[in-house]
Write a protein that holds these residues in place. Structure first.
Motif, PDB file in Angstrom:
ATOM      1  N   ASP A   1       0.835  -1.208   0.000  1.00  0.00           N
ATOM      2  CA  ASP A   1       0.000   0.000   0.000  1.00  0.00           C
ATOM      3  C   ASP A   1       0.861   1.247   0.000  1.00  0.00           C
ATOM      4  OD1 ASP A   1      -0.317  -1.859   2.483  1.00  0.00           O
ATOM      5  OD2 ASP A   1       0.294   0.125   3.203  1.00  0.00           O
ATOM      6  N   THR A   2       0.220   2.373  -0.266  1.00  0.00           N
ATOM      7  CA  THR A   2       0.997   3.580  -0.482  1.00  0.00           C
ATOM      8  C   THR A   2       1.209   4.330   0.824  1.00  0.00           C
ATOM      9  OG1 THR A   2      -1.043   4.740  -0.942  1.00  0.00           O
ATOM     10  CG2 THR A   2       0.172   3.894  -2.813  1.00  0.00           C
ATOM     11  N   ARG A   3       2.342   4.988   0.872  1.00  0.00           N
ATOM     12  CA  ARG A   3       2.639   5.829   2.028  1.00  0.00           C
ATOM     13  C   ARG A   3       1.842   7.118   1.888  1.00  0.00           C
ATOM     14  NH1 ARG A   3       7.556   7.079   5.491  1.00  0.00           N
ATOM     15  NH2 ARG A   3       7.273   9.261   5.971  1.00  0.00           N
ATOM     16  N   PRO A   4       1.131   7.513   2.920  1.00  0.00           N
ATOM     17  CA  PRO A   4       0.224   8.656   2.761  1.00  0.00           C
ATOM     18  C   PRO A   4       0.908   9.925   2.255  1.00  0.00           C
ATOM     19  CG  PRO A   4      -0.120   7.575   4.865  1.00  0.00           C
ATOM     20  CD  PRO A   4       1.064   6.912   4.237  1.00  0.00           C
ATOM     21  N   ASP A   5       2.047  10.287   2.841  1.00  0.00           N
ATOM     22  CA  ASP A   5       2.574  11.610   2.465  1.00  0.00           C
ATOM     23  C   ASP A   5       3.236  11.626   1.094  1.00  0.00           C
ATOM     24  OD1 ASP A   5       4.657  10.129   3.344  1.00  0.00           O
ATOM     25  OD2 ASP A   5       5.573  11.678   4.579  1.00  0.00           O
ATOM     26  N   THR A   6       3.799  10.518   0.642  1.00  0.00           N
ATOM     27  CA  THR A   6       4.389  10.542  -0.699  1.00  0.00           C
ATOM     28  C   THR A   6       3.426   9.998  -1.743  1.00  0.00           C
ATOM     29  OG1 THR A   6       5.354   8.358  -0.408  1.00  0.00           O
ATOM     30  CG2 THR A   6       6.728  10.233   0.170  1.00  0.00           C
ATOM     31  N   GLY A   7       2.431   9.227  -1.323  1.00  0.00           N
ATOM     32  CA  GLY A   7       1.494   8.653  -2.268  1.00  0.00           C
ATOM     33  C   GLY A   7       2.075   7.524  -3.089  1.00  0.00           C
TER      34      GLY A   7
ATOM     35  N   ILE B   1      13.025   8.131   1.269  1.00  0.00           N
ATOM     36  CA  ILE B   1      11.738   8.738   0.931  1.00  0.00           C
ATOM     37  C   ILE B   1      10.585   8.000   1.612  1.00  0.00           C
ATOM     38  CG2 ILE B   1      10.089   9.102  -0.937  1.00  0.00           C
ATOM     39  CD1 ILE B   1      12.335   9.665  -2.798  1.00  0.00           C
ATOM     40  N   GLN B   2      10.674   6.668   1.603  1.00  0.00           N
ATOM     41  CA  GLN B   2       9.494   5.878   1.955  1.00  0.00           C
ATOM     42  C   GLN B   2       9.462   5.383   3.403  1.00  0.00           C
ATOM     43  OE1 GLN B   2       7.276   6.512  -0.680  1.00  0.00           O
ATOM     44  NE2 GLN B   2       6.702   4.380  -0.449  1.00  0.00           N
ATOM     45  N   LEU B   3      10.608   5.121   3.972  1.00  0.00           N
ATOM     46  CA  LEU B   3      10.584   4.367   5.226  1.00  0.00           C
ATOM     47  C   LEU B   3      10.869   5.212   6.467  1.00  0.00           C
ATOM     48  CD1 LEU B   3      12.197   0.946   4.284  1.00  0.00           C
ATOM     49  CD2 LEU B   3       9.894   1.784   3.952  1.00  0.00           C
ATOM     50  N   ARG B   4      10.843   6.517   6.346  1.00  0.00           N
ATOM     51  CA  ARG B   4      11.019   7.320   7.549  1.00  0.00           C
ATOM     52  C   ARG B   4       9.913   7.005   8.551  1.00  0.00           C
ATOM     53  NH1 ARG B   4       9.817  12.233   5.523  1.00  0.00           N
ATOM     54  NH2 ARG B   4       9.441  11.225   3.528  1.00  0.00           N
TER      55      ARG B   4
ATOM     56  N   ASN C   1       6.777   1.432  -2.234  1.00  0.00           N
ATOM     57  CA  ASN C   1       8.238   1.451  -2.370  1.00  0.00           C
ATOM     58  C   ASN C   1       8.732   1.205  -3.781  1.00  0.00           C
ATOM     59  OD1 ASN C   1       8.225   1.861   0.312  1.00  0.00           O
ATOM     60  ND2 ASN C   1       8.802  -0.222   0.881  1.00  0.00           N
ATOM     61  N   ALA C   2       8.177   0.161  -4.402  1.00  0.00           N
ATOM     62  CA  ALA C   2       8.709  -0.212  -5.705  1.00  0.00           C
ATOM     63  C   ALA C   2       8.455   0.869  -6.741  1.00  0.00           C
ATOM     64  CB  ALA C   2       8.096  -1.528  -6.159  1.00  0.00           C
ATOM     65  N   LYS C   3       7.386   1.608  -6.570  1.00  0.00           N
ATOM     66  CA  LYS C   3       7.097   2.676  -7.507  1.00  0.00           C
ATOM     67  C   LYS C   3       8.185   3.745  -7.409  1.00  0.00           C
ATOM     68  CE  LYS C   3       3.622   4.813  -9.935  1.00  0.00           C
ATOM     69  NZ  LYS C   3       2.219   4.891  -9.555  1.00  0.00           N
ATOM     70  N   ALA C   4       8.539   4.114  -6.185  1.00  0.00           N
ATOM     71  CA  ALA C   4       9.645   5.057  -6.025  1.00  0.00           C
ATOM     72  C   ALA C   4      10.907   4.463  -6.637  1.00  0.00           C
ATOM     73  CB  ALA C   4       9.862   5.370  -4.557  1.00  0.00           C
ATOM     74  N   GLY C   5      11.135   3.189  -6.359  1.00  0.00           N
ATOM     75  CA  GLY C   5      12.341   2.544  -6.858  1.00  0.00           C
ATOM     76  C   GLY C   5      12.430   2.561  -8.368  1.00  0.00           C
ATOM     77  N   ILE C   6      11.357   2.196  -9.030  1.00  0.00           N
ATOM     78  CA  ILE C   6      11.459   2.078 -10.488  1.00  0.00           C
ATOM     79  C   ILE C   6      11.673   3.445 -11.121  1.00  0.00           C
ATOM     80  CG2 ILE C   6       8.988   2.247 -11.037  1.00  0.00           C
ATOM     81  CD1 ILE C   6      11.393  -0.060 -12.825  1.00  0.00           C
ATOM     82  N   TRP C   7      11.051   4.464 -10.577  1.00  0.00           N
ATOM     83  CA  TRP C   7      11.261   5.776 -11.188  1.00  0.00           C
ATOM     84  C   TRP C   7      12.686   6.263 -10.977  1.00  0.00           C
ATOM     85  CZ3 TRP C   7       9.050   7.976 -15.046  1.00  0.00           C
ATOM     86  CH2 TRP C   7       7.713   7.692 -15.340  1.00  0.00           C
ATOM     87  N   LEU C   8      13.231   5.954  -9.824  1.00  0.00           N
ATOM     88  CA  LEU C   8      14.632   6.317  -9.607  1.00  0.00           C
ATOM     89  C   LEU C   8      15.515   5.583 -10.599  1.00  0.00           C
ATOM     90  CD1 LEU C   8      14.547   6.251  -5.751  1.00  0.00           C
ATOM     91  CD2 LEU C   8      15.099   8.229  -7.164  1.00  0.00           C
ATOM     92  N   PHE C   9      15.217   4.315 -10.765  1.00  0.00           N
ATOM     93  CA  PHE C   9      16.000   3.532 -11.710  1.00  0.00           C
ATOM     94  C   PHE C   9      15.870   4.101 -13.120  1.00  0.00           C
ATOM     95  CE2 PHE C   9      16.232  -0.086 -14.674  1.00  0.00           C
ATOM     96  CZ  PHE C   9      17.563  -0.390 -14.492  1.00  0.00           C
ATOM     97  N   LEU C  10      14.647   4.462 -13.488  1.00  0.00           N
ATOM     98  CA  LEU C  10      14.466   5.025 -14.823  1.00  0.00           C
ATOM     99  C   LEU C  10      15.211   6.347 -14.965  1.00  0.00           C
ATOM    100  CD1 LEU C  10      10.742   4.208 -15.666  1.00  0.00           C
ATOM    101  CD2 LEU C  10      12.826   3.027 -16.339  1.00  0.00           C
ATOM    102  N   ALA C  11      15.256   7.107 -13.877  1.00  0.00           N
ATOM    103  CA  ALA C  11      16.010   8.361 -13.934  1.00  0.00           C
ATOM    104  C   ALA C  11      17.458   8.072 -14.304  1.00  0.00           C
ATOM    105  CB  ALA C  11      15.931   9.086 -12.600  1.00  0.00           C
TER     106      ALA C  11
END
Ligand code: HEM
Ligand SMILES: [Cu+2]
Lengths: 106, 257, 606
Positions: free
Chosen positions: B8-14, C208-211, B17-27
């Protein structure tokens, strides 16, 4: 998450994906066609080709990858990336055009 | 303590984890291909007037491959959308097509590579240049199907100097000054062509392996944890779209312009 | 990642973190960030030692060109063959050692220690996370790193020996030297870069995610910020070098000419290549990484320094926000200064002016950070323990290194200084008595958390004072040598060049080096040997203390505020007995009205 009201949205989404798909096909056709038009200046061909490619890229990134409606955090990451990407391109190319005078004559 | 936000998504970032990860990787992928693109630009503007190849690649094949990748892109996003509304069979169908597309793409690409490796430029001792596909090579002579040109420039801009007809040319070994195929070492254009498309093809293959795994054995996760599985399909899909996106640029700059 | 691997932590406290998994799962294929951190730590310390030994042999050769290397000369000949015939270092071997010294120190030593080891161990603990976001990718990153390191090491023993073109590996030199060592180097680099990228993705996603709940961005300890920026530098600067590495690999094995110009001649003959490539392109892509890389080397060190200073002055770090913004500014600017390494490549004045300007601008945030650290000392009741000593030494040493960078940043003065020992002294002042001292501080500081024991204080001090003295004796003379024109990367320390130039001095050529400048080589050699000896107390102390160091009496022996000290010691798998919640900033030391002189971040407001 997967509430059933998704179903209504679903058709809507699929229609949008299909539209993008057609646009991409069209874009491909146009790029190929345009590349055969002998403009007097080849740079025009290049410019046009890149504009079309850019548009297609925008469609893929925007709709298939859902960047149109992404989270702020991802925009932030990508903004940095774009900045450095541009920096890398621009500064290297620029420095290839800036020679000290006299030493190099072309 | 378990690792949070794997599904499930983290409220403040929306994000999960893997979604953040893949975009970083794509960057980072953007920067990788970005560097190669800037290499392309510099090699191209640095090439002497008239010696940057135009029209060396097979445009129909390139176009087909473009269409193939675009198709695979829409089936990817449709496969994900199907999971979102719980239609596992449609997912199977769509991603099946994706995999097929990947296969076709790699097949066509291999054929194009093969074609380049059997294409030779033969410089004769008398200064003439023969250019064409190798038919036969023995100890005493070389046979190609192609043509003779007067100036090297004619071999470069094939938009202007269209090759008309093919004749069979047999050249004795002792008349040959230099024999070079259109492999990566032929010139900087072929070098960047092979490097860019080779790296891209590796991405296609890697992506296909991941998608293939998720489509086959990996899809068992669907029954246990559908949300997590859907996320995986989204992540692998993002990667796949990126690969498509790179090709959208590769096609014009290498084939058309 | 599945729930099964988390069986233990719920029971909480002092459990050994992995009692039921076997040896392989526990120590080699572990996905626990703490184990991976320690793996990285031990591996990179080993590489640092190897890199250091290479340098010692080189220093002998510089001071005594052509004389057999004492003690290990025979060994060198036995292992490496003709390149070390009769125990004398050949020029090729010198070049190999030089190239590999730089490569190993930077890519296999300092970066993995500063970023991967400390980052892995400390960051998740500091932000209150159970582990990294992607534990298996974390493990993969370590394994790829080891593989890259092995490829580098193996290259010493192949025919032709290791790469010889410097850590910067400039083309066309790099691909025209006839050794496969370069191929190994490139493959090794691609592996190391891949490993760093995996690590960087993981770090950023984790932060980003685990704080933990309540751990807002402005409550992150500065160390976490530093690692965050570092990870971004790695993420976005390394790929262009990977691309360049792939292209150079193509040049080497597929005969392409990406970096080989038209008309290239090797050994007097026209090279059999198509030409048309650009050697400058390599330099651009290399330094596009290269400069951010130097901040990768320094930022984590600054992070450690901030933690240790505030803890040992018992005061909040001064100007937390300026530190954070400065770190961000450094991260941002470090991408657009790279060509200050290339002033002498025939660059035009406009581009040179641009890069000179950005270089001057980037030194501002560095100065701000240093200033904040100095001001933090003001009025504190400083505890002079070993970590603090190292950190106190870091400040002036980094200052020297940074200030000497400024003359290099001006294209005008760089004409004289470029490629001399002055440059060597400049960046070694930053990396060796700077970064590496900070890393030592980190080891002494976090050792109690990792093992439950402190390191021996007396030998720690011995280690510090000897290192500090010898470090300066090694690098200070190099400024003088460089300013009088001694070039770097000369296998005989410039003896031949100098003698020739002196012989012709009358003819208006620039003179050679004076005997005095040349004689400094001998001092440096013995100072370097002293520096090597000074590490023995450290190595012994490190292992001896594992079993015999004084046991810590609590989980928080330094009485620190940050979250990594609010866990059991050593932290179990999953780290926290229960999810921590954060109520306050990272440096609440000596807050008036609080019962103790430190208030950990997870103590609720009254
Ligand atoms: C604070 C401001 C700094 C400035 C203005 C600066 C400037 C420079 C310049 C202009 C050079 C190129 C010299 C030449 O080759 O002629 C250089 C080299 C170098 N700097 Fe710095 N620098 C700074 C900080 C750092 C930091 C923080 C590090 C981190 C470790 C660092 C590491 C290096 C390294 C490794 C080299 C040598 C690269 C090589 O040629 O092998 N510098 N510096
Ligand atoms: Cu720099």
């Amino acid at each position: 998450m997967s509430e059933k009201h998704h179903d209504e949205h679903f058709g809507h989404h699929v229609r949008r994906y299909l539209l993008v798909f057609y646009a991409l096909l069209l874009g491909t056709a146009i790029t190929v066609a345009v590349s055969y038009v002998p403009f007097t200046n080849h740079a025009l061909n290049i410019g046009l080709g890149l504009v079309i490619a850019g548009t297609k890229a925008f469609l893929v990134a925007g709709y298939f990858m859902h960047l149109i409606s992404e989270r702020k955090m991802i925009y932030a990451i990508l903004a940095f990336t774009v900045f450095f990407f541009v920096g890398l391109m621009f500064l290297t190319v620029w420095s290839f055009y800036d020679f000290p005078p006299l030493t190099i004559t072309r | 303590m378990d690792i949070p936000y794997t599904v499930d998504t983290r409220p403040d970032t929306g994000l999960y984890n893997a979604k953040a990860g893949i975009w970083l990787f794509l960057a980072s992928e953007v920067m990788l291909f970005g560097a190669l693109f800037s290499a392309y630009i510099l090699l191209r503007v640095g090439a002497p007037e008239g010696l940057w190849p135009l029209g060396w690649l097979n445009v129909p094949l390139g176009t087909i491959n473009t269409l193939v990748l675009i198709t695979s892109s829409i089936t990817t996003v449709m496969a994900w959308a199907a999971l979102k509304v719980n239609q596992f069979d449609r997912f199977k169908l769509f991603h099946g097509i994706t995999l097929l597309c990947a296969l076709i793409f790699v097949g066509i690409k291999s054929f194009e590579y093969y074609d380049k490796f059997t294409h030779y430029e033969v410089t004769l001792k008398d200064g003439r240049i023969a250019d064409g596909h190798l038919k036969e090579a023995t100890d005493t002579h070389v046979t190609i199907s192609g043509r003779f040109v007067e100036e090297r420039e004619e071999l470069y801009d094939l938009h202007k100097h269209k090759a008309h007809g093919h004749e069979t040319i047999t050249i004795a070994r002792e008349d040959i000054e230099k024999l070079s195929n259109y492999g990566p070492r032929h010139n900087t254009y072929m070098a960047i062509y092979f490097t860019l498309t080779g790296l891209h093809a590796l991405h296609v293959i890697g992506g296909a392996i991941v998608i293939g795994y998720l489509w086959g054995p990996g899809s068992r996760l669907w029954r246990k944890d559908p949300e997590r599985f859907t996320n995986r399909i989204e992540i692998s899909g993002l990667f796949w779209h990126f690969v498509d996106l790179v090709w959208i640029f590769l096609f014009p700059i290498l084939y058309l312009l | 990642m599945q729930a099964t691997t988390h069986a233990i932590p719920h029971t909480g406290v002092h459990e050994a973190h992995h009692s039921d998994a076997g040896f392989w799962r526990t120590y080699i294929f572990s996905t626990d960030h703490k184990v991976i951190g320690i793996q990285y730590g031990l591996t990179s310390l080993t590489f640092l030692l190897i890199g250091f030994c290479l340098m010692l042999v080189m220093r002998w050769q510089i001071a005594h060109p052509g004389e057999p290397v004492p003690v290990i000369g025979g060994l060198l000949e036995a292992v490496l063959g003709d390149v070390a015939a009769k125990g004398v270092m050949s020029n090729e071997l010198y070049n190999s050692f030089g190239a590999m010294h730089g490569t190993i120190m930077i890519f296999l030593g300092v970066v993995p220690l500063a970023f991967a080891a400390f980052g892995n161990y400390v960051v998740p603990l500091m932000i209150g996370a159970p582990d990294m976001a992607f534990p298996r990718i974390n493990m993969a990153s370590y394994h790829v790193f080891v593989l890259g390191g092995l490829v580098m090491l193996v290259s010493f023993f192949i025919p032709g020996g290791a790469a010889q073109a410097g850590w910067t590996s400039y083309s066309p030199l790099a691909t025209s030297i006839a050794t496969d060592g370069q191929t190994f180097w490139l493959i090794g680099m691609v592996l190391l870069i891949t490993s760093s990228l995996l690590g960087a993705v993981n770090f950023i996603a984790t932060i980003i995610q685990l704080r933990a709940p309540g751990m807002t961005w402005m409550r992150l300890p500065f160390f976490v910020w530093a690692q965050f920026v570092t990870a971004f530098l790695l993420l976005l600067a390394f790929p262009p070098l990977e691309a360049a590495g792939i292209m150079q690999l193509m040049d080497k094995v597929a005969g392409t000419s990406f970096f080989l110009p038209t008309g290239l001649a090797i050994g007097g003959d026209l090279a059999n290549v198509s030409g048309g490539g650009s050697p400058l392109l390599w330099q651009h892509l290399f330094w596009f990484l290269g400069h951010p890389e130097v901040y990768v080397l320094i930022l984590p060190a600054m992070g450690i320094v901030a933690e240790v200073i505030s803890n040992n002055t018992r005061k909040p770090i001064w100007g937390y926000k300026s530190l954070v913004y400065s770190a961000l500014a450094i991260g941002f600017l470090s991408f657009i200064v790279w060509a200050h390494h290339m002033y002498l490549t025939g660059m035009g004045t406009k581009v040179a002016t641009f890069f000179q300007t950005t270089t001057m601008i980037i030194s501002i945030p560095s100065v701000i950070i240093l200033t904040c650290m100095f001001i933090s000392l003001w009025g504190g009741s400083i505890r002079f323990n070993t970590p603090m000593l190292f950190v106190l030494a870091f400040l002036p040493m980094f200052g020297i290194g940074g200030l000497t960078g400024l003359p290099l940043g001006f294209s005008y003065s760089d004409i004289h200084l470029h490629d001399t020992y002055y440059v060597i002294a400049h960046f070694h002042y930053i990396v060796a008595p700077g970064t590496i001292f900070a890393l030592f501080a980190g080891i002494y500081y976090w050792f109690p958390k990792m093992t439950g024991r402190k390191m021996n204080e007396f030998w720690g001090r011995v280690h510090f004072w000897l290192s500090f003295i010898f470090m300066n004796l090694v690098f200070q003379p190099m400024f003088a040598q460089g300013m009088s024109g001694m070039l770097r990367r000369m296998a005989d320390g410039g003896a031949m060049y100098s003698a020739t130039a002196n012989a012709r001095a009358g003819a208006g050529v620039i003179g050679g080096l004076t005997d005095y400048i040349m004689s400094l080589h001998t001092y440096i050699l013995w100072a370097a040997v002293g520096l090597a000896l000074a590490q023995i107390p450290f190595i012994v102390n490190l292992f001896w203390s594992l079993r015999n160091g004084p046991k810590v009496k609590s989980d928080n022996p330094w009485r620190s505020t940050t979250l990594e000290w609010q866990t059991p010691t050593p932290p179990p798998h999953g780290n926290f007995a229960e999810p921590p919640r954060v109520y306050r900033g990272p440096y609440e030391y000596s807050v008036p009205g609080h019962p103790t002189d430190y208030t950990p971040q997870n103590v609720p407001e009254k």
